[in-house]
Design a protein around this motif. Structure first.
Motif, PDB file in Angstrom:
ATOM      1  N   VAL A 111       0.860  -1.174   0.000  1.00 41.01           N
ATOM      2  CA  VAL A 111       0.000   0.000   0.000  1.00 41.01           C
ATOM      3  C   VAL A 111       0.900   1.230   0.000  1.00 41.01           C
ATOM      4  O   VAL A 111       1.768   1.370   0.866  1.00 41.01           O
ATOM      5  N   VAL A 112       0.717   2.079  -0.980  1.00 35.41           N
ATOM      6  CA  VAL A 112       1.458   3.335  -1.065  1.00 35.41           C
ATOM      7  C   VAL A 112       0.480   4.426  -0.644  1.00 35.41           C
ATOM      8  O   VAL A 112      -0.421   4.789  -1.409  1.00 35.41           O
ATOM      9  N   PRO A 113       0.600   4.912   0.594  1.00 38.32           N
ATOM     10  CA  PRO A 113      -0.361   5.908   1.074  1.00 38.32           C
ATOM     11  C   PRO A 113      -0.067   7.285   0.502  1.00 38.32           C
ATOM     12  O   PRO A 113       1.032   7.531   0.002  1.00 38.32           O
ATOM     13  N   PRO A 114      -1.037   8.167   0.577  1.00 39.01           N
ATOM     14  CA  PRO A 114      -0.769   9.544   0.178  1.00 39.01           C
ATOM     15  C   PRO A 114       0.350  10.112   1.044  1.00 39.01           C
ATOM     16  O   PRO A 114       0.542   9.670   2.184  1.00 39.01           O
ATOM     17  N   PRO A 115       1.076  11.081   0.533  1.00 40.35           N
ATOM     18  CA  PRO A 115       2.168  11.657   1.322  1.00 40.35           C
ATOM     19  C   PRO A 115       1.634  12.392   2.556  1.00 40.35           C
ATOM     20  O   PRO A 115       0.463  12.728   2.625  1.00 40.35           O
ATOM     21  N   ALA A 116       2.511  12.589   3.503  1.00 38.25           N
ATOM     22  CA  ALA A 116       2.252  13.406   4.698  1.00 38.25           C
ATOM     23  C   ALA A 116       1.328  12.764   5.730  1.00 38.25           C
ATOM     24  O   ALA A 116       0.768  13.470   6.560  1.00 38.25           O
ATOM     25  N   LEU A 117       1.170  11.443   5.705  1.00 40.70           N
ATOM     26  CA  LEU A 117       0.433  10.797   6.792  1.00 40.70           C
ATOM     27  C   LEU A 117       1.397  10.575   7.949  1.00 40.70           C
ATOM     28  O   LEU A 117       2.561  10.234   7.741  1.00 40.70           O
ATOM     29  N   SER A 118       0.890  10.713   9.160  1.00 39.48           N
ATOM     30  CA  SER A 118       1.715  10.433  10.335  1.00 39.48           C
ATOM     31  C   SER A 118       1.930   8.922  10.435  1.00 39.48           C
ATOM     32  O   SER A 118       1.220   8.134   9.797  1.00 39.48           O
ATOM     33  N   GLU A 119       2.868   8.512  11.255  1.00 38.58           N
ATOM     34  CA  GLU A 119       3.110   7.070  11.455  1.00 38.58           C
ATOM     35  C   GLU A 119       1.863   6.395  12.012  1.00 38.58           C
ATOM     36  O   GLU A 119       1.542   5.269  11.641  1.00 38.58           O
ATOM     37  N   GLN A 120       1.158   7.067  12.907  1.00 39.93           N
ATOM     38  CA  GLN A 120      -0.069   6.510  13.480  1.00 39.93           C
ATOM     39  C   GLN A 120      -1.140   6.339  12.398  1.00 39.93           C
ATOM     40  O   GLN A 120      -1.815   5.307  12.347  1.00 39.93           O
ATOM     41  N   GLN A 121      -1.288   7.319  11.531  1.00 39.00           N
ATOM     42  CA  GLN A 121      -2.261   7.223  10.432  1.00 39.00           C
ATOM     43  C   GLN A 121      -1.872   6.126   9.451  1.00 39.00           C
ATOM     44  O   GLN A 121      -2.723   5.392   8.959  1.00 39.00           O
ATOM     45  N   ARG A 122      -0.587   5.996   9.177  1.00 40.85           N
ATOM     46  CA  ARG A 122      -0.106   4.944   8.273  1.00 40.85           C
ATOM     47  C   ARG A 122      -0.403   3.567   8.849  1.00 40.85           C
ATOM     48  O   ARG A 122      -0.855   2.666   8.143  1.00 40.85           O
ATOM     49  N   ALA A 123      -0.159   3.390  10.144  1.00 38.57           N
ATOM     50  CA  ALA A 123      -0.416   2.101  10.808  1.00 38.57           C
ATOM     51  C   ALA A 123      -1.908   1.783  10.794  1.00 38.57           C
ATOM     52  O   ALA A 123      -2.305   0.635  10.524  1.00 38.57           O
ATOM     53  N   ALA A 124      -2.740   2.788  11.067  1.00 35.08           N
ATOM     54  CA  ALA A 124      -4.183   2.579  11.065  1.00 35.08           C
ATOM     55  C   ALA A 124      -4.679   2.245   9.658  1.00 35.08           C
ATOM     56  O   ALA A 124      -5.530   1.370   9.478  1.00 35.08           O
ATOM     57  N   LEU A 125      -4.141   2.947   8.669  1.00 33.27           N
ATOM     58  CA  LEU A 125      -4.501   2.689   7.276  1.00 33.27           C
ATOM     59  C   LEU A 125      -4.209   1.233   6.908  1.00 33.27           C
ATOM     60  O   LEU A 125      -5.052   0.546   6.330  1.00 33.27           O
ATOM     61  N   LEU A 126      -3.032   0.756   7.265  1.00 25.87           N
ATOM     62  CA  LEU A 126      -2.661  -0.628   6.967  1.00 25.87           C
ATOM     63  C   LEU A 126      -3.567  -1.616   7.695  1.00 25.87           C
ATOM     64  O   LEU A 126      -3.995  -2.615   7.121  1.00 25.87           O
ATOM     65  N   ALA A 127      -3.877  -1.333   8.951  1.00 24.99           N
ATOM     66  CA  ALA A 127      -4.746  -2.229   9.723  1.00 24.99           C
ATOM     67  C   ALA A 127      -6.128  -2.332   9.088  1.00 24.99           C
ATOM     68  O   ALA A 127      -6.681  -3.430   8.945  1.00 24.99           O
ATOM     69  N   VAL A 128      -6.675  -1.193   8.678  1.00 27.24           N
ATOM     70  CA  VAL A 128      -8.002  -1.191   8.046  1.00 27.24           C
ATOM     71  C   VAL A 128      -7.946  -1.915   6.702  1.00 27.24           C
ATOM     72  O   VAL A 128      -8.772  -2.774   6.414  1.00 27.24           O
ATOM     73  N   ALA A 129      -6.966  -1.581   5.887  1.00 26.97           N
ATOM     74  CA  ALA A 129      -6.850  -2.175   4.551  1.00 26.97           C
ATOM     75  C   ALA A 129      -6.650  -3.694   4.625  1.00 26.97           C
ATOM     76  O   ALA A 129      -7.124  -4.426   3.763  1.00 26.97           O
ATOM     77  N   SER A 130      -5.990  -4.156   5.669  1.00 28.18           N
ATOM     78  CA  SER A 130      -5.719  -5.589   5.832  1.00 28.18           C
ATOM     79  C   SER A 130      -6.968  -6.400   6.169  1.00 28.18           C
ATOM     80  O   SER A 130      -6.919  -7.625   6.176  1.00 28.18           O
ATOM     81  N   HIS A 131      -8.047  -5.714   6.454  1.00 27.10           N
ATOM     82  CA  HIS A 131      -9.285  -6.412   6.806  1.00 27.10           C
ATOM     83  C   HIS A 131     -10.362  -6.245   5.750  1.00 27.10           C
ATOM     84  O   HIS A 131     -11.555  -6.323   6.050  1.00 27.10           O
ATOM     85  N   CYS A 132      -9.938  -6.066   4.498  1.00 30.08           N
ATOM     86  CA  CYS A 132     -10.930  -5.946   3.431  1.00 30.08           C
ATOM     87  C   CYS A 132     -11.630  -7.292   3.221  1.00 30.08           C
ATOM     88  O   CYS A 132     -11.145  -8.347   3.625  1.00 30.08           O
ATOM     89  N   THR A 133     -12.767  -7.236   2.580  1.00 25.91           N
ATOM     90  CA  THR A 133     -13.600  -8.427   2.387  1.00 25.91           C
ATOM     91  C   THR A 133     -12.869  -9.548   1.665  1.00 25.91           C
ATOM     92  O   THR A 133     -12.952 -10.716   2.062  1.00 25.91           O
ATOM     93  N   VAL A 134     -12.148  -9.232   0.604  1.00 31.78           N
ATOM     94  CA  VAL A 134     -11.464 -10.281  -0.164  1.00 31.78           C
ATOM     95  C   VAL A 134     -10.352 -10.897   0.673  1.00 31.78           C
ATOM     96  O   VAL A 134     -10.194 -12.126   0.700  1.00 31.78           O
ATOM     97  N   HIS A 135      -9.597 -10.090   1.396  1.00 30.87           N
ATOM     98  CA  HIS A 135      -8.531 -10.616   2.258  1.00 30.87           C
ATOM     99  C   HIS A 135      -9.132 -11.505   3.346  1.00 30.87           C
ATOM    100  O   HIS A 135      -8.616 -12.601   3.616  1.00 30.87           O
ATOM    101  N   ASN A 136     -10.218 -11.058   3.966  1.00 33.90           N
ATOM    102  CA  ASN A 136     -10.889 -11.881   4.981  1.00 33.90           C
ATOM    103  C   ASN A 136     -11.344 -13.210   4.384  1.00 33.90           C
ATOM    104  O   ASN A 136     -11.252 -14.260   5.027  1.00 33.90           O
TER     105      ASN A 136
END
Length: 150
Positions: A111-136
């Motif tokens: 996942v290549v996030p938009p620039p300027a996300l904080s480390e906390q936002q990046r971690a949350a983004l990855l956690a959410v994206a990792s639980h998509c329907t197809v991955h589940n």
């Protein structure tokens, strides 16, 4: 038979209330179309595999399904938090198993996030994206029946 009532795909199991349908139709050689809610997708095989390379393979669409699901979940996270989605990308690669049965052996998504996300936002983004329907679904595979129409 045109005009006949569609038969259930499986008579062994009750249908869930929210049934999604699509149909795959042979076009020519190794090419097929997939009709989904009025949208038409095409699949084919590369020339070296006997196709005419007019479209992605079913396996490529499988990987693309996972990648787009991850992107969708990531995008929704960004939207919910008032963060820009511009620049969001998901790079994907997969390898095929060398033994039988034929299958995808590994998938890697970045996942290549938009620039300027904080480390906390990046971690949350990855956690959410990792639980998509197809991955589940890959982690808890559905019951799958392949049958011949009577």
């Amino acid at each position: 038979m045109t005009g006949s009532t569609p038969q259930p795909l499986s008579t062994n199991h009750p249908r869930p209330l929210d049934v999604h349908r699509l149909e795959v139709i042979h076009v020519d050689g190794d090419a097929y179309t997939v009709d989904v809610r009025g949208h038409r997708l095409h699949v084919d095989q590369p020339a070296e595999a006997g196709g005419t390379d007019t479209a992605p393979t079913p396996t490529e669409l499988f990987a693309a399904s996972l990648a787009t699901c991850v992107a969708f979940y990531a995008g929704r996270y960004l939207h919910r938090h008032g963060l820009p989605r511009a620049g969001l990308r998901v790079r994907t690669e997969f390898t095929m198993a060398t033994d039988r049965p034929a299958r995808v052996a590994s998938l890697r998504l970045v996942v290549v996030p938009p620039p300027a996300l904080s480390e906390q936002q990046r971690a949350a983004l990855l956690a959410v994206a990792s639980h998509c329907t197809v991955h589940n679904t890959l982690h808890q595979p559905p019951e799958t029946d392949i049958e011949l129409e009577p």
